[in-house]
Design a protein around this motif. Structure first.
Motif, PDB file in Angstrom:
ATOM      1  N   PRO A  64       0.844  -1.201   0.000  1.00 41.54           N
ATOM      2  CA  PRO A  64       0.000   0.000   0.000  1.00 41.54           C
ATOM      3  C   PRO A  64       0.876   1.246   0.000  1.00 41.54           C
ATOM      4  CG  PRO A  64       0.104  -0.942   2.193  1.00 41.54           C
ATOM      5  CD  PRO A  64       0.829  -1.891   1.277  1.00 41.54           C
ATOM      6  N   GLY A  65       0.296   2.371  -0.314  1.00 43.83           N
ATOM      7  CA  GLY A  65       1.023   3.633  -0.259  1.00 43.83           C
ATOM      8  C   GLY A  65       1.189   4.104   1.173  1.00 43.83           C
ATOM      9  N   PRO A  66       2.098   5.045   1.399  1.00 45.64           N
ATOM     10  CA  PRO A  66       2.324   5.542   2.754  1.00 45.64           C
ATOM     11  C   PRO A  66       1.075   6.145   3.386  1.00 45.64           C
ATOM     12  CG  PRO A  66       3.759   6.677   1.171  1.00 45.64           C
ATOM     13  CD  PRO A  66       2.981   5.662   0.425  1.00 45.64           C
ATOM     14  N   GLY A  67       0.191   6.718   2.576  1.00 44.20           N
ATOM     15  CA  GLY A  67      -1.027   7.323   3.117  1.00 44.20           C
ATOM     16  C   GLY A  67      -1.880   6.339   3.892  1.00 44.20           C
ATOM     17  N   GLN A  68      -1.912   5.097   3.428  1.00 49.07           N
ATOM     18  CA  GLN A  68      -2.700   4.079   4.132  1.00 49.07           C
ATOM     19  C   GLN A  68      -2.106   3.814   5.517  1.00 49.07           C
ATOM     20  OE1 GLN A  68      -3.645   0.596   1.840  1.00 49.07           O
ATOM     21  NE2 GLN A  68      -4.445  -0.488   3.590  1.00 49.07           N
ATOM     22  N   LEU A  69      -0.791   3.750   5.599  1.00 52.66           N
ATOM     23  CA  LEU A  69      -0.167   3.528   6.900  1.00 52.66           C
ATOM     24  C   LEU A  69      -0.297   4.750   7.802  1.00 52.66           C
ATOM     25  CD1 LEU A  69       1.385   1.277   5.084  1.00 52.66           C
ATOM     26  CD2 LEU A  69       2.712   1.128   7.165  1.00 52.66           C
ATOM     27  N   VAL A  70      -0.213   5.936   7.232  1.00 53.04           N
ATOM     28  CA  VAL A  70      -0.422   7.152   8.027  1.00 53.04           C
ATOM     29  C   VAL A  70      -1.800   7.086   8.678  1.00 53.04           C
ATOM     30  CG1 VAL A  70      -0.770   9.656   7.923  1.00 53.04           C
ATOM     31  CG2 VAL A  70       1.177   8.619   6.746  1.00 53.04           C
ATOM     32  N   ARG A  71      -2.819   6.703   7.907  1.00 49.97           N
ATOM     33  CA  ARG A  71      -4.182   6.592   8.459  1.00 49.97           C
ATOM     34  C   ARG A  71      -4.223   5.568   9.602  1.00 49.97           C
ATOM     35  NH1 ARG A  71      -5.267   7.547   3.187  1.00 49.97           N
ATOM     36  NH2 ARG A  71      -5.446   5.366   2.566  1.00 49.97           N
ATOM     37  N   VAL A  72      -3.576   4.438   9.418  1.00 49.18           N
ATOM     38  CA  VAL A  72      -3.562   3.403  10.454  1.00 49.18           C
ATOM     39  C   VAL A  72      -2.886   3.939  11.717  1.00 49.18           C
ATOM     40  CG1 VAL A  72      -2.518   1.173  11.090  1.00 49.18           C
ATOM     41  CG2 VAL A  72      -3.684   1.433   8.888  1.00 49.18           C
ATOM     42  N   TYR A  73      -1.730   4.566  11.566  1.00 46.83           N
ATOM     43  CA  TYR A  73      -1.008   5.098  12.724  1.00 46.83           C
ATOM     44  C   TYR A  73      -1.835   6.167  13.431  1.00 46.83           C
ATOM     45  CZ  TYR A  73       3.142   2.937  10.490  1.00 46.83           C
ATOM     46  OH  TYR A  73       4.046   2.076   9.909  1.00 46.83           O
ATOM     47  N   GLU A  74      -2.453   7.058  12.674  1.00 50.81           N
ATOM     48  CA  GLU A  74      -3.269   8.129  13.266  1.00 50.81           C
ATOM     49  C   GLU A  74      -4.490   7.560  13.990  1.00 50.81           C
ATOM     50  OE1 GLU A  74      -2.382  11.136  13.669  1.00 50.81           O
ATOM     51  OE2 GLU A  74      -0.951  11.602  12.083  1.00 50.81           O
ATOM     52  N   GLU A  75      -5.120   6.542  13.411  1.00 53.08           N
ATOM     53  CA  GLU A  75      -6.274   5.911  14.064  1.00 53.08           C
ATOM     54  C   GLU A  75      -5.866   5.270  15.382  1.00 53.08           C
ATOM     55  OE1 GLU A  75      -7.939   3.221  11.160  1.00 53.08           O
ATOM     56  OE2 GLU A  75      -8.670   4.868   9.912  1.00 53.08           O
ATOM     57  N   LEU A  76      -4.703   4.623  15.404  1.00 47.16           N
ATOM     58  CA  LEU A  76      -4.223   4.021  16.647  1.00 47.16           C
ATOM     59  C   LEU A  76      -3.930   5.097  17.693  1.00 47.16           C
ATOM     60  CD1 LEU A  76      -1.951   1.187  15.235  1.00 47.16           C
ATOM     61  CD2 LEU A  76      -4.094   0.905  16.516  1.00 47.16           C
ATOM     62  N   ALA A  77      -3.359   6.215  17.262  1.00 54.18           N
ATOM     63  CA  ALA A  77      -3.077   7.321  18.190  1.00 54.18           C
ATOM     64  C   ALA A  77      -4.392   7.863  18.760  1.00 54.18           C
ATOM     65  CB  ALA A  77      -2.301   8.422  17.478  1.00 54.18           C
ATOM     66  N   GLN A  78      -5.396   8.039  17.909  1.00 55.47           N
ATOM     67  CA  GLN A  78      -6.697   8.537  18.377  1.00 55.47           C
ATOM     68  C   GLN A  78      -7.360   7.560  19.343  1.00 55.47           C
ATOM     69  OE1 GLN A  78      -8.995   9.499  14.890  1.00 55.47           O
ATOM     70  NE2 GLN A  78      -7.663  11.200  14.326  1.00 55.47           N
ATOM     71  N   ALA A  79      -7.048   6.266  19.188  1.00 57.03           N
ATOM     72  CA  ALA A  79      -7.626   5.242  20.055  1.00 57.03           C
ATOM     73  C   ALA A  79      -6.817   5.062  21.343  1.00 57.03           C
ATOM     74  CB  ALA A  79      -7.718   3.916  19.307  1.00 57.03           C
ATOM     75  N   GLY A  80      -5.744   5.851  21.516  1.00 56.28           N
ATOM     76  CA  GLY A  80      -5.007   5.802  22.771  1.00 56.28           C
ATOM     77  C   GLY A  80      -3.577   5.304  22.706  1.00 56.28           C
ATOM     78  N   ALA A  81      -3.107   4.931  21.536  1.00 55.11           N
ATOM     79  CA  ALA A  81      -1.711   4.495  21.437  1.00 55.11           C
ATOM     80  C   ALA A  81      -0.789   5.665  21.749  1.00 55.11           C
ATOM     81  CB  ALA A  81      -1.410   3.960  20.036  1.00 55.11           C
ATOM     82  N   THR A  82       0.205   5.417  22.585  1.00 56.61           N
ATOM     83  CA  THR A  82       1.193   6.449  22.887  1.00 56.61           C
ATOM     84  C   THR A  82       2.495   6.192  22.133  1.00 56.61           C
ATOM     85  OG1 THR A  82       1.870   5.219  24.862  1.00 56.61           O
ATOM     86  CG2 THR A  82       0.227   6.975  25.153  1.00 56.61           C
ATOM     87  N   GLU A  83       2.660   4.967  21.657  1.00 54.21           N
ATOM     88  CA  GLU A  83       3.811   4.590  20.822  1.00 54.21           C
ATOM     89  C   GLU A  83       3.365   3.451  19.918  1.00 54.21           C
ATOM     90  OE1 GLU A  83       7.805   5.177  23.290  1.00 54.21           O
ATOM     91  OE2 GLU A  83       6.350   3.921  24.358  1.00 54.21           O
ATOM     92  N   ILE A  84       3.976   3.369  18.734  1.00 51.24           N
ATOM     93  CA  ILE A  84       3.653   2.311  17.777  1.00 51.24           C
ATOM     94  C   ILE A  84       4.942   1.657  17.313  1.00 51.24           C
ATOM     95  CG2 ILE A  84       2.710   1.810  15.469  1.00 51.24           C
ATOM     96  CD1 ILE A  84       0.787   4.202  15.929  1.00 51.24           C
ATOM     97  N   VAL A  85       4.915   0.317  17.264  1.00 53.92           N
ATOM     98  CA  VAL A  85       5.995  -0.448  16.651  1.00 53.92           C
ATOM     99  C   VAL A  85       5.400  -1.090  15.407  1.00 53.92           C
ATOM    100  CG1 VAL A  85       7.643  -2.344  16.902  1.00 53.92           C
ATOM    101  CG2 VAL A  85       7.085  -0.907  18.883  1.00 53.92           C
ATOM    102  N   SER A  86       6.003  -0.811  14.261  1.00 47.52           N
ATOM    103  CA  SER A  86       5.504  -1.282  12.975  1.00 47.52           C
ATOM    104  C   SER A  86       6.511  -2.288  12.424  1.00 47.52           C
ATOM    105  CB  SER A  86       5.332  -0.068  12.044  1.00 47.52           C
ATOM    106  OG  SER A  86       4.452  -0.325  11.001  1.00 47.52           O
ATOM    107  N   ILE A  87       6.148  -3.569  12.447  1.00 49.16           N
ATOM    108  CA  ILE A  87       7.046  -4.680  12.111  1.00 49.16           C
ATOM    109  C   ILE A  87       6.632  -5.258  10.764  1.00 49.16           C
ATOM    110  CG2 ILE A  87       7.894  -6.947  12.825  1.00 49.16           C
ATOM    111  CD1 ILE A  87       7.114  -6.118  15.715  1.00 49.16           C
TER     112      ILE A  87
END
Length: 147
Positions: A64-87
């Motif tokens: 996928p393009g980076p925009g799709q991952l940006v959306r995923v990361y932002e959604e996780l942040a809005q749901a309470g993630a304070t840090e993300i590890v993307s493996i």
């Protein structure tokens, strides 16, 4: 502090582990001829392997393009993630890590650490499960990412 784990559909993890540890799976694309399918969303593994002998052309994958991952990361942040590890699937094997790094640079709401698994399929998946298990146990990012 809520550390969340993201991986890609190449990880081949069973749904029960994904659900148990709250892992977010970003689908890759399966390309067959001129059609593209979201892996695990628009085409299951069972459908892929049943169709494999009958496909008119050899299947390929794409990321996928980076925009799709940006959306995923932002959604996780809005749901309470304070840090993300993307493996993700090994960078020598796929562009997924490079795309995840581009996306991580764009995200300002939460720190995103991108990890090149150097692996394929379940090798990536097991790293994601190990990291997610540690995150669920409340371990800090420094311990989750410790060599």
């Amino acid at each position: 502090m809520a550390v969340k784990i993201v991986t890609d559909s190449n990880c081949d993890l069973p749904a029960d582990l994904i659900d148990r540890y709250g892992i977010t799976v970003v689908p890759l694309y399966i390309n067959i001829g001129k059609k593209s399918y979201l892996d695990g969303v628009e085409m299951t593994h069972e459908q892929f392997y049943e169709g494999l002998p009958h496909f008119e052309s050899h299947p390929t994958t794409s990321v996928p393009g980076p925009g799709q991952l940006v959306r995923v990361y932002e959604e996780l942040a809005q749901a309470g993630a304070t840090e993300i590890v993307s493996i993700h699937i090994g960078g020598a094997l796929s562009a997924m890590v490079a795309v995840a790094r581009l996306a991580a640079e764009e995200v300002k709401s939460v720190p995103v650490t991108v990890f090149d698994s150097g692996q394929l399929t379940l090798g990536t998946g097991l790293l994601a499960v190990t990291a997610a298990r540690a995150a669920v146990e409340g371990q800090p990012l420094s311990d989750i990412m410790a060599p």
